[in-house]
Design a protein around this motif. Structure first.
Motif, PDB file in Angstrom:
ATOM      1  N   ASN A   1       0.847  -1.190   0.000  1.00  0.00           N
ATOM      2  CA  ASN A   1       0.000   0.000   0.000  1.00  0.00           C
ATOM      3  C   ASN A   1       0.881   1.238   0.000  1.00  0.00           C
ATOM      4  O   ASN A   1       1.868   1.300   0.735  1.00  0.00           O
TER       5      ASN A   1
ATOM      6  N   THR B   1     -14.371  -1.653  -0.542  1.00  0.00           N
ATOM      7  CA  THR B   1     -14.714  -1.518  -1.964  1.00  0.00           C
ATOM      8  C   THR B   1     -14.509  -2.806  -2.736  1.00  0.00           C
ATOM      9  O   THR B   1     -15.068  -2.966  -3.807  1.00  0.00           O
TER      10      THR B   1
ATOM     11  N   VAL C   1     -10.108  -4.558   0.402  1.00  0.00           N
ATOM     12  CA  VAL C   1      -9.661  -3.214  -0.004  1.00  0.00           C
ATOM     13  C   VAL C   1     -10.615  -2.180   0.580  1.00  0.00           C
ATOM     14  O   VAL C   1     -11.830  -2.264   0.413  1.00  0.00           O
TER      15      VAL C   1
ATOM     16  N   ASP D   1     -11.515   2.065   1.130  1.00  0.00           N
ATOM     17  CA  ASP D   1     -11.272   3.394   0.576  1.00  0.00           C
ATOM     18  C   ASP D   1     -11.082   4.344   1.754  1.00  0.00           C
ATOM     19  O   ASP D   1     -12.043   4.707   2.445  1.00  0.00           O
TER      20      ASP D   1
ATOM     21  N   THR E   1      -7.832   7.001  -0.883  1.00  0.00           N
ATOM     22  CA  THR E   1      -6.719   6.108  -1.207  1.00  0.00           C
ATOM     23  C   THR E   1      -7.133   4.668  -0.956  1.00  0.00           C
ATOM     24  O   THR E   1      -7.727   4.372   0.081  1.00  0.00           O
ATOM     25  N   GLU E   2      -6.858   3.803  -1.922  1.00  0.00           N
ATOM     26  CA  GLU E   2      -7.200   2.399  -1.724  1.00  0.00           C
ATOM     27  C   GLU E   2      -6.115   1.733  -0.887  1.00  0.00           C
ATOM     28  O   GLU E   2      -4.930   1.824  -1.207  1.00  0.00           O
TER      29      GLU E   2
END
Lengths: 328, 272
Positions: free
Chosen positions: A239, A276, A288, A290, A294-295
């Motif tokens: 990430n 998401t 994942v 949000d 930013t994911e």
């Protein structure tokens, strides 16, 4: 430990294009060294600087201590496995492999014997009489390998040698190359744009970006502690957190990377957001979130509860796993 | 077969067109055997092979033009092979300012009508005070022979992967060894094809030759000798015998060139 190849502030500029710009690099003898980067990042130019097809516009290149900056390709004790193999179409496989020995003046029977020996090493014993056009892609690749190795180079250069092969063959060849390198104890310099290939095969690797080396180190260094945002993005799976998100999560306002394996879901935290995407991986589930646009991916181990898509969640992690890096 | 059969009328027209083009060539062969020597009459009143003997034993005027044509074609082809290959190498292996324009200039002689080339060369020879000789004919022929060789060489060089030259150097070969062991074997058939075509074209060239050959008997190539023979009839079928020789000397090289470059992307004859 001897060094096989040294770059000292090496540049190769084409007019205003800086293909390679101020690169410092040391490749240890007997190592499997990968040059990783997107196309146009300068990795192939670096390889061609070692083989001699490009001349540096600045700096010095040494091969086993000898300055080769002005030595033409045919006088260097390095050999290349070319991306498209570049086998001689008018010669059979045996003559292709024996070519380097022929131009050095070795007699026919002796060089053919050596060529057959090399063909046996790459498991193509029965193919000496065939023309390259009669071989499959994987077989041509082995011929190219044998043709380079028969000259007993001190450094073997490989320019995306697996790029033209299909996935299954590529994986088999990766293992075989690695085994061959181990057996011969040669220095392999390997150019690739495939991060998995580089990480799994190399002892050490250099990540190239826009003609410069973004990071150089062991695969683990590069995977766990990317030096820059570019490296984290390119090597992938980590990430990448922008400065404001890093600060909101309790760190300094800097770019940071955080591996999904080190990230866990939490019921509450300083930052939360909707789920998401979910991907079941067998050993766990990749979730994942949000977070402020930013994911961020977290790995939930098998057996632990997984939130539904759309549900709100926060993340937690051990502060020592947050890796700060430069913005470049 | 996926394609339908074409209509009968179209096939008849196609066959008619081919016959119209090629029957006259058969007539040339036929008249070499006629017994009538003053005019070409059809059908021939009788058939004989005497003109072959006559041409061989009684006509010493045939030999100088034949030798001249062979000499010119040989020299022009040799020049074309060397210069055409060098130009092709320069055009494919290096990039420089104005390359596309120069490539067009190289191709120009084949696109220009022969009269223009001939006039231009003739006035250039005049201005430079170069007397007409075998060499002026050779120069004229070389202008288009170079293009033929160039076209064949360029097509082959483009198809060869540049990598094999680098591979050769990488394996320790110097420039001469790379030329001898890698470039030449891969260029050979293209150069042979180009050379044979150039030879055939030079051998039967008329227009540029008229402009660059002067007027003396020593400047008469075989095709020009034939033209003169048709105007001044005397043992007419002998001309046809010579025509068969010219046919053989040009047709077989072109046929061979076709087979040598078949299957590739070569533009063997292009133009002319």
């Amino acid at each position: 430990m001897t060094t096989a190849v040294t770059f000292q502030n090496v540049s190769r500029h084409f007019g205003t294009v800086k293909a390679v710009d101020g690169v410092d690099l040391t490749i240890a003898e007997g190592s499997f060294f990968a040059m990783l980067g997107p196309s146009g990042s300068g990795k192939t130019t670096c390889l061609r600087l070692i083989s001699g097809f490009e001349k540096p516009t600045g700096g010095a290149i040494r091969i086993f201590g000898e300055d080769v900056s002005n030595t033409p390709p045919h006088l260097r004790n390095v050999n290349t496995v070319f991306q498209d193999y570049a086998l001689f179409p008018h010669m059979n496989v045996r003559d292709n492999v024996a070519y380097g020995l022929m131009v050095k003046g070795m007699g026919r029977s002796q060089r053919h014997a050596k060529a057959e020996e090399m063909l046996a090493l790459v498991k193509l014993d029965a193919y000496g009489g065939r023309k390259p056009a009669q071989l499959s892609g994987g077989q041509r690749q082995r011929v190219a390998l044998a043709r380079a190795l028969v000259n007993e180079p001190r450094v073997l250069l490989l320019d995306e040698p697996l790029g033209a092969l299909d996935l299954k063959l590529r994986e088999a060849m990766q293992d075989e190359l690695k085994a061959l390198q181990h057996k011969l104890g040669l220095t392999f310099v390997f150019v690739t744009h495939d991060q998995h290939e580089a990480l799994s095969m190399a002892d050490s690797l250099a990540v190239f970006n826009e003609g410069k080396i973004a990071q150089i180190g062991s695969p683990q260094d590069i995977y766990d502690r990317p030096a820059t945002r570019f490296v984290a993005d390119f090597v992938g799976s980590s990430n990448v957190l922008p400065p404001d998100l890093t600060r909101a999560l309790g760190g300094p306002p800097e770019w940071a990377s955080l591996r999904p394996e080190a990230t866990r879901l939490a019921a509450s935290g300083p930052v939360s957001g909707p789920v998401t995407a979910l991907r079941y991986l067998g050993s766990g589930t990749r979730v994942v979130l949000d977070l402020k646009g930013t994911e961020v991916a977290a790995l939930v181990p098998a057996g632990q509860p997984v939130p539904a898509e759309g549900a709100t969640s926060a993340i937690g992690f051990d502060p020592k796993d947050l890796h700060l890096m430069g913005a470049a | 077969m996926l394609s339908e059969r074409s209509p009968l009328s179209l096939r008849a027209a196609a066959i008619g067109g081919l016959l119209f083009l090629h029957l006259p060539i058969l007539l040339i062969f036929l008249y070499a055997f006629t017994t009538e020597e003053r005019s070409f009459q059809f059908p021939p009143p009788g058939l004989t092979t005497q003109w072959f003997t006559t041409a061989w034993y009684d006509r010493p005027d045939i030999w100088p033009p034949l030798w001249l044509s062979l000499k010119v074609a040989t020299i022009a082809t040799s020049i074309a092979l060397i210069l055409g290959t060098l130009v092709a190498a320069a055009m494919t292996r290096t990039a420089f300012f104005g390359r596309d324009q120069i490539s067009l200039l190289i191709l120009l002689p084949i696109a220009l009508p022969g009269v223009i080339t001939g006039m231009a060369l003739r006035s250039a020879f005049g201005i430079m005070d170069i007397p007409f000789s075998v060499w002026t004919i050779v120069l004229g022929h070389a202008t288009f022979c170079i293009v033929i060789v160039y076209n064949n060489a360029v097509a082959r060089l483009r198809r060869l992967s540049g990598g094999i030259m680098e591979a050769s150097a990488d394996l320790g070969a110097n420039a001469f060894q790379t030329f001898r062991h890698v470039l030449l074997p891969n260029m050979g058939s293209a150069l042979l094809a180009g050379g044979m075509l150039a030879f055939a074209l030079s051998f039967d060239e008329v227009i540029v030759t008229i402009f660059t050959a002067g007027s003396g008997a020593e400047a008469k190539t075989l095709p020009i000798w034939m033209l003169d023979e048709l105007i001044r009839p005397r043992q007419r079928p002998v001309t046809n015998v010579v025509a068969i020789v010219v046919f053989a000397a040009t047709f077989f090289p072109i046929l061979a060139a076709y087979y040598l470059t078949r299957g590739g992307s070569e533009t063997a004859g292009m133009g002319k």
